[in-house]
Motif scaffolding. Structure first.
Motif, short mmCIF file in Angstrom:
data_model
loop_
_atom_site.label_atom_id
_atom_site.label_comp_id
_atom_site.label_asym_id
_atom_site.label_seq_id
_atom_site.Cartn_x
_atom_site.Cartn_y
_atom_site.Cartn_z
N PRO A 465 0.84 -1.20 0.00
CA PRO A 465 0.00 0.00 0.00
C PRO A 465 0.87 1.25 0.00
O PRO A 465 1.89 1.32 0.69
N GLY A 466 0.45 2.25 -0.76
CA GLY A 466 1.20 3.49 -0.84
C GLY A 466 2.24 3.53 -1.94
O GLY A 466 2.90 4.55 -2.12
N THR A 467 2.40 2.45 -2.68
CA THR A 467 3.39 2.41 -3.76
C THR A 467 2.95 3.32 -4.91
O THR A 467 1.76 3.43 -5.21
N VAL A 468 3.95 3.95 -5.58
CA VAL A 468 3.68 4.82 -6.71
C VAL A 468 4.37 4.24 -7.95
O VAL A 468 5.58 4.01 -7.95
N VAL A 469 3.57 3.98 -8.99
CA VAL A 469 4.10 3.50 -10.28
C VAL A 469 4.13 4.69 -11.23
O VAL A 469 3.09 5.30 -11.50
N THR A 470 5.34 5.02 -11.73
CA THR A 470 5.52 6.20 -12.58
C THR A 470 5.91 5.78 -13.99
O THR A 470 6.91 5.07 -14.17
N VAL A 471 5.12 6.23 -14.98
CA VAL A 471 5.40 5.95 -16.39
C VAL A 471 5.90 7.24 -17.03
O VAL A 471 5.12 8.20 -17.20
N PRO A 472 7.20 7.31 -17.41
CA PRO A 472 7.73 8.57 -17.97
C PRO A 472 7.28 8.78 -19.41
O PRO A 472 6.76 7.88 -20.07
N GLU A 473 7.57 9.96 -19.92
CA GLU A 473 7.21 10.35 -21.28
C GLU A 473 8.48 10.42 -22.12
O GLU A 473 9.51 10.94 -21.66
N VAL A 474 8.43 9.89 -23.34
CA VAL A 474 9.60 9.95 -24.23
C VAL A 474 9.80 11.37 -24.71
O VAL A 474 8.85 12.16 -24.82
#
Length: 515
Positions: A465-474
């Motif tokens: 719980p509390g995890t952040v998944v970050t998808v960057p931008e090209v």
């Protein structure tokens, strides 16, 4: 020998459904008053849910009973009605007198009869339809008159059905008459203290009268329920403090003051010592328009406040945060006490506490408030004393609730929070967010835990719980971006050339003409 209890049942005449009477139909939504002393019952009160007949319910003419007799092999279920003589006819037990008995007493009497006739018998009874009758409510109520009542209703509910007590009415001296017997009922004592003796069941032929409001006194200062209160019986300070809960924490009982207006209109103030409970000999009689004031302690102890996911104590104020119970409570702060000491006072940390995000809000003596972060995971589990901060007067120790969410941000179609599920992987959370966007750089996706540790998506351990998944931008998206950039540059060149021809060429022609 086994006796079968399944036999022909006597037809029982059903009484008319009392719910069909408009007088007993659900009333409009109403709400309890905010001030305990003024208008204890108002027309805006939520009607309580209709109760069922309990074991102390007294049976009478017109009650319909559900009777179940369980034998060794068979079960008999039937409905019977209490007749005007107080009898019920239960095949094969015959007529049994139950009028005037409580439901518990009637059950015992019927059981005794069954066991005297049958070798194996287990009896249970319940009130299916309570008897209905008229009760007269008069005096200072919004809608006085005759009300169709049920025997399972109490006095308080009948007054609510009559619209509640008006501002001129008395809640502490309601007169209840039954036959030749008259008694006085204190509805306010039922509301504040839950005294059911002051909220009796209604009976056939009962008359309820709400008289005009009696003399009142004012209770102010460090008491649990300050406000204006009608004088009760007896009209004494001891009775008033017992009714309202007494002194509040921090009340200086030794310095309480009673102010009274004399016959000549002058105010007189006398001191009252409330450090010990008042006895019959030390009680203080009260009069109309008296004011009792209890000051706060002149010298306040250092205090610290705790908020959030603590287990709490019996004195804790309870609330709900993110669906979890939390507390708000103040404690006296002894010299030298630290975070762990106050956590123990507050009952310890709850299982759903986010230990790593604990913090202390502190008012700076010469500047703005400070926020001191504390890792209680290290303090309580790893015994790291560097996190055991020395507390100061006025500190607020906050222990947040762990959020059962996983956050997906960046270049996804629907970024946001999702409920945590231990069986889901980061890629599955990406799918819950609508999948990656056109400019997503999936290979560089990162997973950041509440501890601050960050992993590449392919190498991340199971999520918490509390995890952040970050998808960057090209930065540039292949040929589409190059075409878009080239088109933009071409449009800029075209626009600049047009401006040059429009203004530059025009200026040249002007100069030539002037020559």
């Amino acid at each position: 020998m086994v006796v079968c209890l399944l036999g022909p049942h006597a037809a029982v005449a059903q009484p008319p459904n009392p719910q069909a009477n408009p007088a007993t139909s659900p009333q409009p939504a109403q709400a309890l008053p905010t001030a305990p002393g003024a208008r204890p019952i108002s027309p805006n009160i939520t009607m309580p849910a209709r109760s069922v007949a309990g074991p102390d319910y007294r049976l009478g003419n017109g009650d319909v009973l559900d009777v179940q007799i369980a034998g060794r092999l068979d079960i008999t279920r039937l409905q019977v009605i209490v007749d005007p003589e107080g009898l019920v006819n239960i095949p094969p037990l015959g007529a049994i007198e139950v009028g005037g008995l409580t439901l518990l007493e009637a059950n015992r009497r019927i059981s005794e009869r069954a066991r005297s006739l049958l070798r194996f018998a287990d009896v249970s009874i319940a009130v299916s339809v309570p008897r209905a009758f008229e009760v007269v409510v008069s005096g200072e109520v919004e809608r006085p008159g005759a009300i169709q009542a049920l025997a399972i209703q109490r006095l308080h509910e009948l007054i609510l059905i009559a619209g509640g007590i008006t501002p001129r009415g008395s809640a502490r001296h309601v007169v209840v008459t039954q036959g030749a017997t008259t008694r006085e009922v204190d509805i306010l004592r039922f509301e504040l203290r839950g005294d059911l003796d002051q909220n009796p069941y209604v009976l056939d032929g009962m008359r309820i009268h709400v008289p005009a409001r009696a003399a009142a006194v004012t209770l102010a200062g460090a008491v649990r329920r300050p406000g204006e209160y009608e004088l009760g019986s007896p009209a004494s300070l001891r009775e008033l403090l017992e009714l309202t809960g007494g002194l509040a924490p921090g009340g200086a009982g030794s310095d309480a003051r009673l102010t009274r207006i004399g016959p000549d209109g002058r105010k007189e103030t006398v001191s009252v010592d409330l450090r010990r409970p008042l006895s019959a000999t030390t009680d203080v009689p009260l009069q109309s328009a008296d004011t009792v004031f209890v000051p706060s302690l002149s010298v306040l102890q250092d205090v610290v406040e705790v908020r959030g996911a603590f287990i709490g104590t019996a004195e804790s104020s309870k609330t709900i945060t993110s669906g979890k119970p939390t507390i708000v409570q103040r404690f006296e702060l002894a010299q030298g006490e630290r975070v762990r000491d106050v956590v123990v006072k507050a009952g310890g940390a709850a299982a759903y506490a986010d230990l790593r995000l604990t913090f202390v809000d502190r008012a700076g003596s010469t500047g703005p408030r400070q926020r001191v972060p504390i890792d209680m995971q290290k303090l309580l589990v790893e015994k790291d004393e560097t996190q055991n901060v020395l507390l100061q007067n006025g500190d607020v120790l906050t222990l947040p609730v762990v959020e059962d969410k996983v956050y997906v941000v960046g270049e996804v179609k629907s970024p946001g929070a999702h409920d945590f599920r231990p069986d889901l992987t980061p890629r599955e959370y990406l799918a819950l967010s609508g999948g990656p966007g056109n400019r997503a750089k999936i290979a560089s996706t990162t997973v950041t835990f509440r501890t601050g540790r960050t992993y590449a998506m392919a190498e991340a351990p199971p999520l918490e719980p509390g995890t952040v998944v970050t998808v960057p931008e090209v930065a540039v998206k292949w040929w589409q971006d190059y075409v878009q950039i080239a088109s933009l540059l071409a449009s800029l060149v075209t626009a600049y050339t047009g401006i040059f021809i429009l203004f530059g060429g025009g200026l040249g022609n002007t100069n030539n003409n002037s020559n």
